[in-house]
Design an enzyme around this catalytic site. Structure first.
Site, PDB file in Angstrom:
ATOM      1  N   SER A  22       0.770  -1.152  -0.021  1.00  0.00           N
ATOM      2  CA  SER A  22       0.059   0.061  -0.116  1.00  0.00           C
ATOM      3  C   SER A  22       0.918   1.109   0.045  1.00  0.00           C
ATOM      4  O   SER A  22       0.534   2.262  -0.892  1.00  0.00           O
ATOM      5  CB  SER A  22      -0.781   0.014   1.554  1.00  0.00           C
ATOM      6  OG  SER A  22      -2.097  -0.842   1.192  1.00  0.00           O
ATOM      7  N   LYS A  71      -8.751  -5.106  11.488  1.00  0.00           N
ATOM      8  CA  LYS A  71      -9.851  -4.440  11.259  1.00  0.00           C
ATOM      9  C   LYS A  71     -11.390  -4.514  12.046  1.00  0.00           C
ATOM     10  O   LYS A  71     -11.945  -3.486  11.940  1.00  0.00           O
ATOM     11  CB  LYS A  71     -10.124  -5.206   9.861  1.00  0.00           C
ATOM     12  CG  LYS A  71      -9.286  -5.091   8.662  1.00  0.00           C
ATOM     13  CD  LYS A  71      -9.800  -5.705   7.463  1.00  0.00           C
ATOM     14  CE  LYS A  71      -8.459  -5.403   6.309  1.00  0.00           C
ATOM     15  NZ  LYS A  71      -9.075  -6.243   5.084  1.00  0.00           N
ATOM     16  N   ASN A  92     -11.515  -1.074   7.209  1.00  0.00           N
ATOM     17  CA  ASN A  92     -10.280  -1.065   6.448  1.00  0.00           C
ATOM     18  C   ASN A  92      -9.896   0.401   6.287  1.00  0.00           C
ATOM     19  O   ASN A  92      -8.658   0.642   5.692  1.00  0.00           O
ATOM     20  CB  ASN A  92     -10.127  -1.796   5.023  1.00  0.00           C
ATOM     21  CG  ASN A  92     -10.612  -1.217   4.137  1.00  0.00           C
ATOM     22  OD1 ASN A  92     -11.628  -0.410   3.886  1.00  0.00           O
ATOM     23  ND2 ASN A  92      -9.969  -1.292   2.788  1.00  0.00           N
ATOM     24  N   ASP A 108     -13.103  -2.684   1.091  1.00  0.00           N
ATOM     25  CA  ASP A 108     -12.567  -4.089   0.292  1.00  0.00           C
ATOM     26  C   ASP A 108     -13.800  -4.525  -0.496  1.00  0.00           C
ATOM     27  O   ASP A 108     -13.514  -5.162  -1.404  1.00  0.00           O
ATOM     28  CB  ASP A 108     -12.520  -4.960   1.634  1.00  0.00           C
ATOM     29  CG  ASP A 108     -10.994  -4.750   2.235  1.00  0.00           C
ATOM     30  OD1 ASP A 108     -10.107  -4.123   1.700  1.00  0.00           O
ATOM     31  OD2 ASP A 108     -11.125  -5.121   3.600  1.00  0.00           O
ATOM     32  N   ALA A 134     -13.242 -17.631   5.489  1.00  0.00           N
ATOM     33  CA  ALA A 134     -14.330 -17.114   6.143  1.00  0.00           C
ATOM     34  C   ALA A 134     -13.831 -16.342   7.012  1.00  0.00           C
ATOM     35  O   ALA A 134     -14.229 -15.840   8.095  1.00  0.00           O
ATOM     36  CB  ALA A 134     -15.109 -18.165   6.856  1.00  0.00           C
ATOM     37  N   GLY A 135     -12.536 -15.856   6.697  1.00  0.00           N
ATOM     38  CA  GLY A 135     -11.808 -14.837   7.555  1.00  0.00           C
ATOM     39  C   GLY A 135     -12.191 -13.328   7.456  1.00  0.00           C
ATOM     40  O   GLY A 135     -13.241 -12.988   7.011  1.00  0.00           O
ATOM     41  N   ARG A 157     -12.404 -24.210   6.740  1.00  0.00           N
ATOM     42  CA  ARG A 157     -11.609 -25.173   7.215  1.00  0.00           C
ATOM     43  C   ARG A 157     -12.562 -25.313   8.649  1.00  0.00           C
ATOM     44  O   ARG A 157     -12.784 -26.333   9.251  1.00  0.00           O
ATOM     45  CB  ARG A 157     -10.274 -25.009   7.449  1.00  0.00           C
ATOM     46  CG  ARG A 157      -9.613 -25.907   8.437  1.00  0.00           C
ATOM     47  CD  ARG A 157      -7.999 -25.311   8.543  1.00  0.00           C
ATOM     48  NE  ARG A 157      -7.699 -24.138   9.047  1.00  0.00           N
ATOM     49  CZ  ARG A 157      -6.803 -23.598   9.157  1.00  0.00           C
ATOM     50  NH1 ARG A 157      -5.570 -24.285   8.976  1.00  0.00           N
ATOM     51  NH2 ARG A 157      -6.642 -22.435   9.894  1.00  0.00           N
ATOM     52  N   GLU A 160     -17.821 -23.289  11.463  1.00  0.00           N
ATOM     53  CA  GLU A 160     -18.759 -22.298  12.351  1.00  0.00           C
ATOM     54  C   GLU A 160     -18.439 -20.888  12.151  1.00  0.00           C
ATOM     55  O   GLU A 160     -19.191 -20.120  12.007  1.00  0.00           O
ATOM     56  CB  GLU A 160     -18.762 -22.460  13.838  1.00  0.00           C
ATOM     57  CG  GLU A 160     -17.349 -22.565  14.520  1.00  0.00           C
ATOM     58  CD  GLU A 160     -16.726 -23.793  14.583  1.00  0.00           C
ATOM     59  OE1 GLU A 160     -16.917 -24.602  13.763  1.00  0.00           O
ATOM     60  OE2 GLU A 160     -15.826 -24.214  15.428  1.00  0.00           O
ATOM     61  N   TYR A 219      -2.365 -12.573  -3.448  1.00  0.00           N
ATOM     62  CA  TYR A 219      -1.414 -11.927  -4.666  1.00  0.00           C
ATOM     63  C   TYR A 219      -0.022 -12.400  -4.609  1.00  0.00           C
ATOM     64  O   TYR A 219       0.601 -12.441  -3.483  1.00  0.00           O
ATOM     65  CB  TYR A 219      -1.768 -10.541  -4.927  1.00  0.00           C
ATOM     66  CG  TYR A 219      -1.547  -9.864  -3.595  1.00  0.00           C
ATOM     67  CD1 TYR A 219      -2.718  -9.152  -3.060  1.00  0.00           C
ATOM     68  CD2 TYR A 219      -0.376  -9.273  -2.903  1.00  0.00           C
ATOM     69  CE1 TYR A 219      -2.656  -8.362  -1.599  1.00  0.00           C
ATOM     70  CE2 TYR A 219      -0.208  -8.490  -1.820  1.00  0.00           C
ATOM     71  CZ  TYR A 219      -1.617  -8.235  -1.217  1.00  0.00           C
ATOM     72  OH  TYR A 219      -1.388  -7.374   0.079  1.00  0.00           O
ATOM     73  N   GLY A 240      -5.211 -11.018  -7.352  1.00  0.00           N
ATOM     74  CA  GLY A 240      -5.463 -10.327  -5.841  1.00  0.00           C
ATOM     75  C   GLY A 240      -5.279  -9.069  -5.848  1.00  0.00           C
ATOM     76  O   GLY A 240      -5.712  -8.036  -5.198  1.00  0.00           O
TER      77      GLY A 240
HETATM   78  P1  NAP Z   1      -7.897 -14.346   7.841  1.00  0.00           P
HETATM   79  O1  NAP Z   1      -8.760 -13.472   8.576  1.00  0.00           O
HETATM   80  O2  NAP Z   1      -6.540 -14.568   8.834  1.00  0.00           O
HETATM   81  O3  NAP Z   1      -8.480 -15.533   7.413  1.00  0.00           O
HETATM   82  C1  NAP Z   1      -7.587 -16.774   6.819  1.00  0.00           C
HETATM   83  C2  NAP Z   1      -8.551 -17.710   6.300  1.00  0.00           C
HETATM   84  O4  NAP Z   1      -7.820 -18.594   5.490  1.00  0.00           O
HETATM   85  C3  NAP Z   1      -9.475 -18.454   7.137  1.00  0.00           C
HETATM   86  O5  NAP Z   1     -10.751 -18.538   6.377  1.00  0.00           O
HETATM   87  C4  NAP Z   1      -8.918 -19.740   7.309  1.00  0.00           C
HETATM   88  O6  NAP Z   1      -9.535 -20.789   7.751  1.00  0.00           O
HETATM   89  C5  NAP Z   1      -8.041 -19.832   5.999  1.00  0.00           C
HETATM   90  N1  NAP Z   1      -6.925 -20.762   6.254  1.00  0.00           N
HETATM   91  C6  NAP Z   1      -5.728 -20.445   6.715  1.00  0.00           C
HETATM   92  N2  NAP Z   1      -4.983 -21.332   6.778  1.00  0.00           N
HETATM   93  C7  NAP Z   1      -5.414 -22.513   6.007  1.00  0.00           C
HETATM   94  C8  NAP Z   1      -5.156 -23.773   5.731  1.00  0.00           C
HETATM   95  N3  NAP Z   1      -3.923 -24.068   6.052  1.00  0.00           N
HETATM   96  N4  NAP Z   1      -6.086 -24.661   5.380  1.00  0.00           N
HETATM   97  C9  NAP Z   1      -7.497 -24.123   5.003  1.00  0.00           C
HETATM   98  N5  NAP Z   1      -7.998 -22.779   5.337  1.00  0.00           N
HETATM   99  C10 NAP Z   1      -7.002 -22.158   5.819  1.00  0.00           C
HETATM  100  O7  NAP Z   1      -7.041 -13.352   6.485  1.00  0.00           O
HETATM  101  P2  NAP Z   1      -7.795 -12.543   5.565  1.00  0.00           P
HETATM  102  O8  NAP Z   1      -7.719 -11.341   6.167  1.00  0.00           O
HETATM  103  O9  NAP Z   1      -9.203 -13.088   5.262  1.00  0.00           O
HETATM  104  O10 NAP Z   1      -6.883 -12.810   4.409  1.00  0.00           O
HETATM  105  C11 NAP Z   1      -7.093 -14.030   3.540  1.00  0.00           C
HETATM  106  C12 NAP Z   1      -6.051 -13.852   2.450  1.00  0.00           C
HETATM  107  O11 NAP Z   1      -6.543 -12.852   1.751  1.00  0.00           O
HETATM  108  C13 NAP Z   1      -4.576 -13.538   2.808  1.00  0.00           C
HETATM  109  O12 NAP Z   1      -3.577 -14.140   2.048  1.00  0.00           O
HETATM  110  C14 NAP Z   1      -4.751 -12.029   2.605  1.00  0.00           C
HETATM  111  O13 NAP Z   1      -3.292 -11.630   2.313  1.00  0.00           O
HETATM  112  C15 NAP Z   1      -5.477 -12.122   1.285  1.00  0.00           C
HETATM  113  N6  NAP Z   1      -5.898 -10.358   1.091  1.00  0.00           N
HETATM  114  C16 NAP Z   1      -5.994 -10.054  -0.092  1.00  0.00           C
HETATM  115  C17 NAP Z   1      -6.726  -8.737  -0.029  1.00  0.00           C
HETATM  116  C18 NAP Z   1      -6.720  -8.160  -1.430  1.00  0.00           C
HETATM  117  O14 NAP Z   1      -6.809  -6.824  -1.627  1.00  0.00           O
HETATM  118  N7  NAP Z   1      -6.067  -8.641  -2.297  1.00  0.00           N
HETATM  119  C19 NAP Z   1      -7.388  -8.099   0.934  1.00  0.00           C
HETATM  120  C20 NAP Z   1      -7.474  -8.716   2.178  1.00  0.00           C
HETATM  121  C21 NAP Z   1      -6.855 -10.107   2.193  1.00  0.00           C
HETATM  122  P3  NAP Z   1      -9.991 -20.913   9.385  1.00  0.00           P
HETATM  123  O15 NAP Z   1     -11.205 -19.825   9.631  1.00  0.00           O
HETATM  124  O16 NAP Z   1     -10.256 -22.293   9.581  1.00  0.00           O
HETATM  125  O17 NAP Z   1      -8.673 -20.428  10.173  1.00  0.00           O
END
Ligand code: NAP
Length: 274
Positions: A22, A71, A92, A108, A134-135, A157, A160, A219, A240
């Protein structure tokens, strides 16, 4: 442009933050428009956001982005919030409220919508969508998908965590492949595939329909291995960096009041951010 006494300061709060693209993207935007602004990375440990946000407001920051892991808490700390931030449950973007604090927004969801629209106009409207994850980012993507009238199926994964985001299916290959085979839009909103040289086996590939739109929030330069493989198999792919570009551009406009110079900001992300 050199930083001077009148320079407006914006930045991104996260932990860790050293990897963030960013600062390069926003500073390229200021440069392109000749704005006397600067954008800095701000490393705030997980448990210190409640100290940092009032401090940055007191220091007259002109705008803040917020990323992992802050966030949700950023929304709670804000003096007010947009409907979209409230509905997503996360912020964000923080905007000076004119009264010594910040109001919260979330760009976002619009960033995701614009990134897909740029590559595949109309593809989201009323689509069958499969989302993995679902993060925090998945919450915004699910909001955007529903906003475009998609029917959302979600696999995560930790099942819930997916509740409320769509029709929840098991995070297993058969269930994911079945959903992928009827989806017009497939989104990876997990962090799987970040440093992978091969597509992660948890993400669908063979079952994705040719012509489906495949979006990877993860990305990496040149796209991820999963996105490349999906493209080779006939999918329309959305990198991404497209979402990163468009969420940043929306924040840029909120703070500066100027249309974001997309070409300059895209170039700072390494080219084809769509
Ligand atoms: P987050 O809140 O930490 O969520 C992580 C997600 O990945 C959860 O659904 C988690 O599942 C899952 N996960 C992690 N390790 C896993 C594994 N080994 N097997 C299966 N599922 C797994 O992160 P986030 O903010 O949502 O970000 C997710 C990704 O998107 C990151 O790579 C981030 O860099 C990217 N992102 C990109 C943008 C963009 O502008 N392009 C914006 C935001 C984020 P559980 O719930 O089971 O832990």
């Amino acid at each position: 442009m050199a930083v001077g006494g009148g320079t407006r300061v914006a930045g991104v709060i996260g932990w860790p933050i050293a990897h963030s693209l960013s600062p390069a993207m926003h500073n390229a935007g200021y440069e392109a428009l000749g704005l006397d602004w600067v954008y800095v990375p701000i490393a705030v440990p997980t448990d210190r956001l409640a100290e940092a946000v009032p401090g940055l407001a007191a220091a007259s920051f002109a705008g803040l982005n917020v990323t992992i892991p802050h966030k949700e808490e950023a929304l709670e700390l804000a003096s007010g919030a947009s409907d979209v931030a409230r509905q997503i449950g996360a912020a964000n973007t923080l905007i000076p409220d004119g009264d010594g604090g910040f109001t919260a927004d979330n760009t976002d969801a619009i960033g995701f919508e614009r990134a897909v629209e740029e590559v595949a106009p109309g593809a989201l409207d009323g689509a069958e969508a499969l989302m993995l994850g679902a993060g925090g980012s998945a919450q915004a993507v699910a909001w955007a998908l529903r906003n475009r009238g998609c029917r959302v199926t979600v696999a995560n994964r930790t099942a819930e965590r997916a509740r409320g985001l769509g029709d929840v299916i098991p995070f297993d290959p058969d269930a994911i492949d079945e959903a992928a085979s009827s989806a017009g839009v497939v989104v990876n909103a997990t962090s799987l595939g970040m440093n992978a040289t091969e597509p992660p086996p948890e993400l669908p590939l063979a079952a994705i329909r040719p012509g489906a739109v495949v979006v990877d929030l993860v990305y990496s330069p040149g796209g991820t291995a999963w996105l490349r493989a999906a493209g080779e198999a006939g999918a329309i792919t959305v990198d991404g960096r497209g979402m990163l570009l468009h969420q940043g551009a929306a924040s840029f406009t909120i703070w500066t009041g100027e249309d974001a110079p997309l070409d300059a900001m895209r170039a700072a992300l390494g080219g084809a951010a769509s």
